[in-house]
Structures are given as C-alpha cells and as structure tokens.
Design a protein around this motif. Structure first.
Motif, PDB file in Angstrom:
ATOM      1  N   ALA A 168       0.866  -1.191   0.000  1.00 41.81           N
ATOM      2  CA  ALA A 168       0.000   0.000   0.000  1.00 41.81           C
ATOM      3  C   ALA A 168       0.897   1.235   0.000  1.00 41.81           C
ATOM      4  O   ALA A 168       1.393   1.671   1.032  1.00 41.81           O
ATOM      5  CB  ALA A 168      -0.919  -0.006   1.218  1.00 41.81           C
ATOM      6  N   LYS A 227       0.565   4.294  -0.187  1.00 37.73           N
ATOM      7  CA  LYS A 227       0.242   5.522   0.569  1.00 37.73           C
ATOM      8  C   LYS A 227       1.095   5.628   1.832  1.00 37.73           C
ATOM      9  O   LYS A 227       1.321   6.715   2.332  1.00 37.73           O
ATOM     10  CB  LYS A 227      -1.249   5.539   0.927  1.00 37.73           C
ATOM     11  CG  LYS A 227      -1.691   4.517   1.934  1.00 37.73           C
ATOM     12  CD  LYS A 227      -3.157   4.133   1.779  1.00 37.73           C
ATOM     13  CE  LYS A 227      -3.300   3.225   0.590  1.00 37.73           C
ATOM     14  NZ  LYS A 227      -4.649   2.868   0.246  1.00 37.73           N
ATOM     15  N   ASP A 280      -0.440  -1.074  -4.474  1.00 40.12           N
ATOM     16  CA  ASP A 280      -1.737  -0.414  -4.318  1.00 40.12           C
ATOM     17  C   ASP A 280      -1.477   1.088  -4.391  1.00 40.12           C
ATOM     18  O   ASP A 280      -0.631   1.601  -3.668  1.00 40.12           O
ATOM     19  CB  ASP A 280      -2.343  -0.897  -2.991  1.00 40.12           C
ATOM     20  CG  ASP A 280      -3.136   0.125  -2.180  1.00 40.12           C
ATOM     21  OD1 ASP A 280      -3.315   1.266  -2.617  1.00 40.12           O
ATOM     22  OD2 ASP A 280      -3.571  -0.246  -1.083  1.00 40.12           O
ATOM     23  N   ARG A 311     -15.234  -2.339  -3.927  1.00 39.01           N
ATOM     24  CA  ARG A 311     -14.897  -2.164  -2.515  1.00 39.01           C
ATOM     25  C   ARG A 311     -16.165  -2.348  -1.692  1.00 39.01           C
ATOM     26  O   ARG A 311     -17.145  -1.624  -1.859  1.00 39.01           O
ATOM     27  CB  ARG A 311     -14.303  -0.788  -2.255  1.00 39.01           C
ATOM     28  CG  ARG A 311     -13.993  -0.621  -0.772  1.00 39.01           C
ATOM     29  CD  ARG A 311     -12.865   0.300  -0.509  1.00 39.01           C
ATOM     30  NE  ARG A 311     -12.628   0.385   0.935  1.00 39.01           N
ATOM     31  CZ  ARG A 311     -11.602   0.995   1.457  1.00 39.01           C
ATOM     32  NH1 ARG A 311     -10.707   1.563   0.689  1.00 39.01           N
ATOM     33  NH2 ARG A 311     -11.436   1.046   2.765  1.00 39.01           N
ATOM     34  N   HIS A 366     -11.303  -3.407   3.364  1.00 35.28           N
ATOM     35  CA  HIS A 366     -10.163  -2.986   4.197  1.00 35.28           C
ATOM     36  C   HIS A 366     -10.783  -2.479   5.483  1.00 35.28           C
ATOM     37  O   HIS A 366     -11.523  -1.503   5.474  1.00 35.28           O
ATOM     38  CB  HIS A 366      -9.370  -1.882   3.486  1.00 35.28           C
ATOM     39  CG  HIS A 366      -8.371  -1.205   4.367  1.00 35.28           C
ATOM     40  ND1 HIS A 366      -7.189  -1.797   4.741  1.00 35.28           N
ATOM     41  CD2 HIS A 366      -8.374   0.017   4.963  1.00 35.28           C
ATOM     42  CE1 HIS A 366      -6.499  -0.968   5.516  1.00 35.28           C
ATOM     43  NE2 HIS A 366      -7.203   0.138   5.669  1.00 35.28           N
ATOM     44  N   GLY A 412      -9.361  -1.399   8.501  1.00 33.41           N
ATOM     45  CA  GLY A 412      -8.764  -0.303   9.263  1.00 33.41           C
ATOM     46  C   GLY A 412      -7.265  -0.487   9.362  1.00 33.41           C
ATOM     47  O   GLY A 412      -6.711  -1.435   8.811  1.00 33.41           O
ATOM     48  N   SER A 413      -6.616   0.424  10.081  1.00 33.45           N
ATOM     49  CA  SER A 413      -5.156   0.418  10.120  1.00 33.45           C
ATOM     50  C   SER A 413      -4.658   0.413  11.563  1.00 33.45           C
ATOM     51  O   SER A 413      -5.402   0.737  12.488  1.00 33.45           O
ATOM     52  CB  SER A 413      -4.658   1.665   9.389  1.00 33.45           C
ATOM     53  OG  SER A 413      -3.290   1.570   9.123  1.00 33.45           O
ATOM     54  N   GLN A 414      -3.376   0.051  11.723  1.00 37.20           N
ATOM     55  CA  GLN A 414      -2.721  -0.038  13.037  1.00 37.20           C
ATOM     56  C   GLN A 414      -3.504  -0.965  13.977  1.00 37.20           C
ATOM     57  O   GLN A 414      -3.802  -0.653  15.118  1.00 37.20           O
ATOM     58  CB  GLN A 414      -2.514   1.386  13.625  1.00 37.20           C
ATOM     59  CG  GLN A 414      -1.786   1.493  14.974  1.00 37.20           C
ATOM     60  CD  GLN A 414      -0.412   0.806  14.989  1.00 37.20           C
ATOM     61  OE1 GLN A 414       0.075   0.321  13.983  1.00 37.20           O
ATOM     62  NE2 GLN A 414       0.223   0.732  16.135  1.00 37.20           N
ATOM     63  N   GLY A 450      -5.249  -4.065   4.033  1.00 40.22           N
ATOM     64  CA  GLY A 450      -4.050  -4.057   4.893  1.00 40.22           C
ATOM     65  C   GLY A 450      -4.479  -3.909   6.337  1.00 40.22           C
ATOM     66  O   GLY A 450      -5.581  -4.298   6.696  1.00 40.22           O
ATOM     67  N   GLY A 451      -3.605  -3.358   7.157  1.00 43.62           N
ATOM     68  CA  GLY A 451      -4.056  -3.018   8.508  1.00 43.62           C
ATOM     69  C   GLY A 451      -3.205  -3.487   9.676  1.00 43.62           C
ATOM     70  O   GLY A 451      -3.406  -3.009  10.798  1.00 43.62           O
ATOM     71  N   LEU A 452      -2.270  -4.412   9.444  1.00 43.07           N
ATOM     72  CA  LEU A 452      -1.504  -4.924  10.588  1.00 43.07           C
ATOM     73  C   LEU A 452      -0.734  -3.786  11.267  1.00 43.07           C
ATOM     74  O   LEU A 452      -0.071  -2.988  10.608  1.00 43.07           O
ATOM     75  CB  LEU A 452      -0.539  -6.027  10.105  1.00 43.07           C
ATOM     76  CG  LEU A 452       0.365  -6.630  11.168  1.00 43.07           C
ATOM     77  CD1 LEU A 452      -0.422  -7.282  12.296  1.00 43.07           C
ATOM     78  CD2 LEU A 452       1.319  -7.659  10.550  1.00 43.07           C
ATOM     79  N   ARG A 491       1.697   0.043   6.404  1.00 46.29           N
ATOM     80  CA  ARG A 491       2.404   0.392   7.637  1.00 46.29           C
ATOM     81  C   ARG A 491       3.352  -0.713   8.107  1.00 46.29           C
ATOM     82  O   ARG A 491       4.485  -0.464   8.505  1.00 46.29           O
ATOM     83  CB  ARG A 491       1.358   0.666   8.729  1.00 46.29           C
ATOM     84  CG  ARG A 491       1.920   1.210  10.026  1.00 46.29           C
ATOM     85  CD  ARG A 491       0.831   1.222  11.102  1.00 46.29           C
ATOM     86  NE  ARG A 491      -0.377   1.872  10.674  1.00 46.29           N
ATOM     87  CZ  ARG A 491      -0.643   3.169  10.837  1.00 46.29           C
ATOM     88  NH1 ARG A 491       0.223   3.942  11.432  1.00 46.29           N
ATOM     89  NH2 ARG A 491      -1.779   3.678  10.412  1.00 46.29           N
ATOM     90  N   TYR A 543       3.467   6.736   6.781  1.00 43.27           N
ATOM     91  CA  TYR A 543       2.588   7.898   6.937  1.00 43.27           C
ATOM     92  C   TYR A 543       3.314   9.077   7.585  1.00 43.27           C
ATOM     93  O   TYR A 543       2.709   9.845   8.336  1.00 43.27           O
ATOM     94  CB  TYR A 543       1.308   7.513   7.720  1.00 43.27           C
ATOM     95  CG  TYR A 543       0.576   6.340   7.092  1.00 43.27           C
ATOM     96  CD1 TYR A 543      -0.087   6.486   5.879  1.00 43.27           C
ATOM     97  CD2 TYR A 543       0.591   5.070   7.676  1.00 43.27           C
ATOM     98  CE1 TYR A 543      -0.736   5.414   5.281  1.00 43.27           C
ATOM     99  CE2 TYR A 543      -0.045   3.988   7.082  1.00 43.27           C
ATOM    100  CZ  TYR A 543      -0.708   4.168   5.882  1.00 43.27           C
ATOM    101  OH  TYR A 543      -1.346   3.100   5.292  1.00 43.27           O
TER     102      TYR A 543
HETATM  103  C1  LIG Z   1      -7.575   0.306   0.739  1.00 41.72           C
HETATM  104  C2  LIG Z   1      -6.402   0.264   1.641  1.00 41.72           C
HETATM  105  N1  LIG Z   1      -5.543  -0.769   1.545  1.00 41.72           N
HETATM  106  C3  LIG Z   1      -4.448  -0.830   2.328  1.00 41.72           C
HETATM  107  C4  LIG Z   1      -4.162   0.138   3.258  1.00 41.72           C
HETATM  108  C5  LIG Z   1      -2.914   0.021   4.074  1.00 41.72           C
HETATM  109  O1  LIG Z   1      -3.169  -0.102   5.419  1.00 41.72           O
HETATM  110  P1  LIG Z   1      -1.970  -0.327   6.441  1.00 41.72           P
HETATM  111  O2  LIG Z   1      -0.973   0.725   6.186  1.00 41.72           O
HETATM  112  O3  LIG Z   1      -2.608  -0.196   7.763  1.00 41.72           O
HETATM  113  O4  LIG Z   1      -1.452  -1.708   6.208  1.00 41.72           O
HETATM  114  C6  LIG Z   1      -5.036   1.223   3.406  1.00 41.72           C
HETATM  115  C7  LIG Z   1      -4.764   2.252   4.404  1.00 41.72           C
HETATM  116  O5  LIG Z   1      -5.480   3.162   4.666  1.00 41.72           O
HETATM  117  C8  LIG Z   1      -6.186   1.289   2.564  1.00 41.72           C
HETATM  118  O6  LIG Z   1      -7.044   2.311   2.656  1.00 41.72           O
END
Ligand SMILES: Cc1ncc(COP(=O)(O)O)c(C=O)c1O
Length: 447
Positions: A64, A66, A85, A155, A207, A209-211, A247-249, A293, A394
């Motif tokens: 991911a 971002k 992604d 989604r 997806h 959530g995160s963290q 994602g999310g771990l 993350r 981030y």
């Molecule tokens: C669609 C999607 N996938 C993956 C992720 C990545 O999440 P993470 O950084 O918590 O693994 C995000 C994070 O906001 C997301 O919105």
C-alpha cells in the motif's frame, strides 16, 4: 530501550542503522533526515510472501504505497515480487516512473477523478477498485470509449468495527468507503457492474482499518465476504475469483507495544478465509493483501538536531516540564497532531547512556507541535541528535511545507552504505509553483 530492524549501538555509543552511524548520516545529509532501513523493509516483504504462501497458497501481496512512496520504493517492492496499491494519479505516476508492471497495480480511492480513471485505463492497471455508483458509470464509459475492458474489484463494506483510531477505521458501516453489503447496496453494485460495458468484475475488496493489534476484525470480515461471494454467484452466475482483504496490521511505536507478527497475522487471516469459504461452499479465491504500515513503519527513523532545551518553571509547580526542541515537527510528522500518535526516541549520539530525565519533544512550527509529550532520555544538550523511531509509514508520505519548511531528504541504508532516494527540497522548490500576477510585480506601472 527498543531497537528495531538493524538498529544497534556501536562502539562510539552512537545509534547505527543498516551499519551506518547516524551521526555520520546527519553530517552528510543534514537534519531532519528520514532514514529507511532497507534490510528491514526487505525482511518484512519476504516474511509476508513466505507466511502467506505457506498458510494460504494462492496469494499476491500488494504494498500500500500511501504509507511511503518514492520511485525507489516502488522499484524495491517490485524487486521483492510485490504488487502495488495506489490511490491517486500521483502514486500511479510514481509507479509508472519506476517502470512498475501495470499488470500488478491496484487503483483505489473513494472519489477518483475522470482524469485519474482515464490514466488508469490507459496505463492498463490490473484492477480499479470501484467505490461508488458514479465511478462505476464513469469507468464503464471511459473504458468503452478506449475500446478496452478494465478489470475491477468492488470495494465492499463488511460492517466490522476495527477497534482502532476513528480516523483510520474504514470497515464499519458508517464509512465513506465502499458499498454496504448488509443493506444490499453491494449487490446492486454487482448487478450494475455485471451489466456494464467496458468493465469486468473480477474481485471483491474490503479494508477494515489500520494499526490493528487485534486481528478479530479479519476473522469477522472473512465470513461476510465469503457469504457475499456465494450470493453473487447464486444471483448473477458470476464467479468471483479474487478476494482482497486489504491491509491493517499494526506496528510497534512503543516498547510496550506487542503487535502480532506477520506469521501470526498470515495464519489467522488465511485460516479465517479458508474456513469461511468452506462454510460458504465456494471455491477458494485468489487472495490479495495490501499491507502498508507493517512493511515500512518500523524501518523508518527520523533524525533531528536538538535545539534549545527549556525548563518550564511555573510558580505553583516548579520544573514541571523540560521542552526539547528539534529542527522539524508537524511538517515532517503530522501524526501526533492528527491522531495523538505515540513515538519512542533515542538520544542517538549518547545511545547507550542511562535515560534519566523526562523530556517533551517539540517541533519548531508556529504552534504547540509536540512530537512526543513525554520520553525518558539521557541528559540532553543542544547539538545532540535525536532519533525518533517507527517513522517509516505515513510520515514522509504525509509531510507538508507548513511554515514553508523544506521537506527532509530520505536515505536508504544497508550494509554500511547510505543512498539518497529523495533529496532535500530547496527554497527554490518552495516557490516554483507560485505565480505573481503582473499588477503585483514590484514597481509595476499598472498599480
Ligand atoms: C484500501 C487500503 N488498503 C491498504 C491500506 C494500508 O493499510 P496499512 O498501512 O494499515 O497496512 C489502506 C490504508 O489506509 C487502505 O485504505
């Protein structure tokens, strides 16, 4: 003290990352400086691939982007055999600049523009993850006009509470993301996607959530998604071949944090999906994961120079706080201000000394930008080096030019070598998009 990845204390009593003494890095590249531990990133990538291959089998892992994106980072995850992604034209363009194979790119976003969708279709990304009815129609006409069939995932909102900060919670029913499964919108979207020209529905995505430290939301989302895949098959005869669980771990920001390992995460997610698809009576889909993350978070360290140190003496409560100011802050790390995010730090040029004093680490922006409200450090002096840990995700990606600060450079460190992957912005960079109308040009005769 918490040491992450290849972090180590060397014979000079300095923090070392990737075999590089951080004092040398600060001298060469200046501060603030983002230091990315390349081996730690590669180790995480390999851990993901191996664990999911072992536990599930048919899996693709998409990084991911971002969380942290630069052209070099895209190239690195490409080398590790990852997918990517992306969630904007900018991220997609960066992937293209890295010559990332578009057949391994997934394009996200809850409000993609027509220009972005055209770009995605033209580049030939593998999947656009469609997030709204407006997007479904727009993408269908764009792809049809281009004479192409664009692969999509929908989604879905599985209605699961991820138990994390509200700003990074996405899988609960009250969310701007996705089509709600429970209230039937997701099924309506499936029908429209199946009927639409120019697109081919290949997968479903969620997806939560995160963290996340607690993986229960994945075990709750898996049966919702599996049952929905069966419902889609029953009602439309379309066989969904791909399930993307997002994602999310979570990662370790403080010594006392204990997130699940990648191996534990892979085991629980894989078992949940395998059990859920068996119970739903459907074929095992190809699985996609999108970690961000957990790939880069712990691999990043931000180095700052320590500036003024101020003891605050309040008449009623003397010596209540010692402010330690660093040469960055809100602009290179907005997470404490956004999410009350917590961090650990090491006084990097006295790394092995006993932490004896509590400091409040503050930035140098024109507001009370606190990076760490309270951290125990050895006695610090102006000119020391502070290393804030777990800043790989981030941070650089969310950095801004607030107060017209230049964004810090990024170095990859490994095996005693440091390589610049983003240079420090210059003052000229800061004004390069500014436009001055003629009437405002100094001494303009028109005024
Ligand atoms: C669609 C999607 N996938 C993956 C992720 C990545 O999440 P993470 O950084 O918590 O693994 C995000 C994070 O906001 C997301 O919105």
């Amino acid at each position: 003290m918490m040491l992450l990845g290849t972090q180590n204390i060397n014979s000079r009593n300095h923090l070392e990352i990737g075999g590089c003494d951080v004092a040398d890095l600060a001298a060469e590249f200046g501060t603030p400086l983002y230091v990315m531990d390349e081996k730690a990133i590669r180790d995480k990538c390999r851990a993901y691939k191996q664990a999911f291959a072992r536990e599930y089998g048919d899996v693709d892992i998409a990084y991911a982007s971002k969380a942290f994106i630069l052209t070099a980072m895209c190239a690195l995850v490409d080398q590790e055999g990852f997918w990517l992604d992306v969630a904007s034209a900018g991220e997609l363009y960066t992937a293209k600049r890295a010559d990332f194979s578009m057949g391994k790119v997934i394009f996200h976003g809850n409000n993609k523009s027509a220009d972005e969708l055209e770009m995605a279709v033209e580049y030939g990304v593998k999947y656009v993850v469609v997030d709204s009815f407006v997007e479904l129609e727009l993408l269908s006409s764009i792809a049809e006009d281009a004479g192409k069939t664009q692969g999509i995932m929908l989604r879905c909102n599985p209605g699961v509470d991820p138990h994390t900060h509200r700003l990074i919670s996405t899988g609960q029913e009250d969310s701007k993301f996705g089509f709600n499964i429970r209230n039937g919108l997701a099924m309506t979207a499936v029908r429209q996607a199946v009927a639409a020209k120019g697109i081919s529905l290949e997968g479903l995505h969620c997806h939560v959530g995160s963290q996340l430290f607690d993986i229960t939301p994945f075990t709750e989302a898996a049966p919702v998604m599996a049952n929905f895949i069966r419902q889609v098959g029953d009602e439309t005869r379309v066989e969904i071949e791909v399930l993307d669980m997002g994602g999310g771990l979570g990662v370790r920001y403080l010594e006392e944090h204990n997130p699940p390992s990648v191996a534990e995460f892979a085991k629980i997610v894989s078992e949940s999906v395998i059990t859920a698809v068996a119970a739903a009576g459907i074929a095992k889909p190809r699985l996609i994961l999108e970690p961000g993350r957990s790939i880069v978070g712990e691999a990043g360290t931000t180095l700052y120079s320590v500036g003024p140190i101020k003891e605050v003496h309040i008449a009623e409560d003397p010596g209540v706080r010692t402010y330690l100011s660093v040469d960055g802050g809100l602009s290179d790390n907005p997470r404490p201000a956004l999410y009350d995010a917590v961090y650990s730090a090491i006084l990097a040029n006295k790394a092995g000394n006993e932490p004896t004093k509590a400091y409040t680490v503050s930035g140098r922006h024109c507001e009370t930008d606190m990076l760490i409200p309270r951290v125990l450090l050895p006695e610090a002096k102006t000119g020391d080096l502070l290393a804030v840990q777990t800043t790989g995700a981030y941070n650089h990606a969310m950095a801004s030019n607030y107060n017209r600060f230049t964004r810090p450079p990024v170095v990859f460190v490994m095996d005693g070598k440091a390589e610049l992957v983003a240079r420090r912005e210059t003052l000229e960079d800061l004004v390069k998009c500014d436009v001055v109308p003629e009437r405002l040009v100094k001494d303009s005769p028109k005024v």
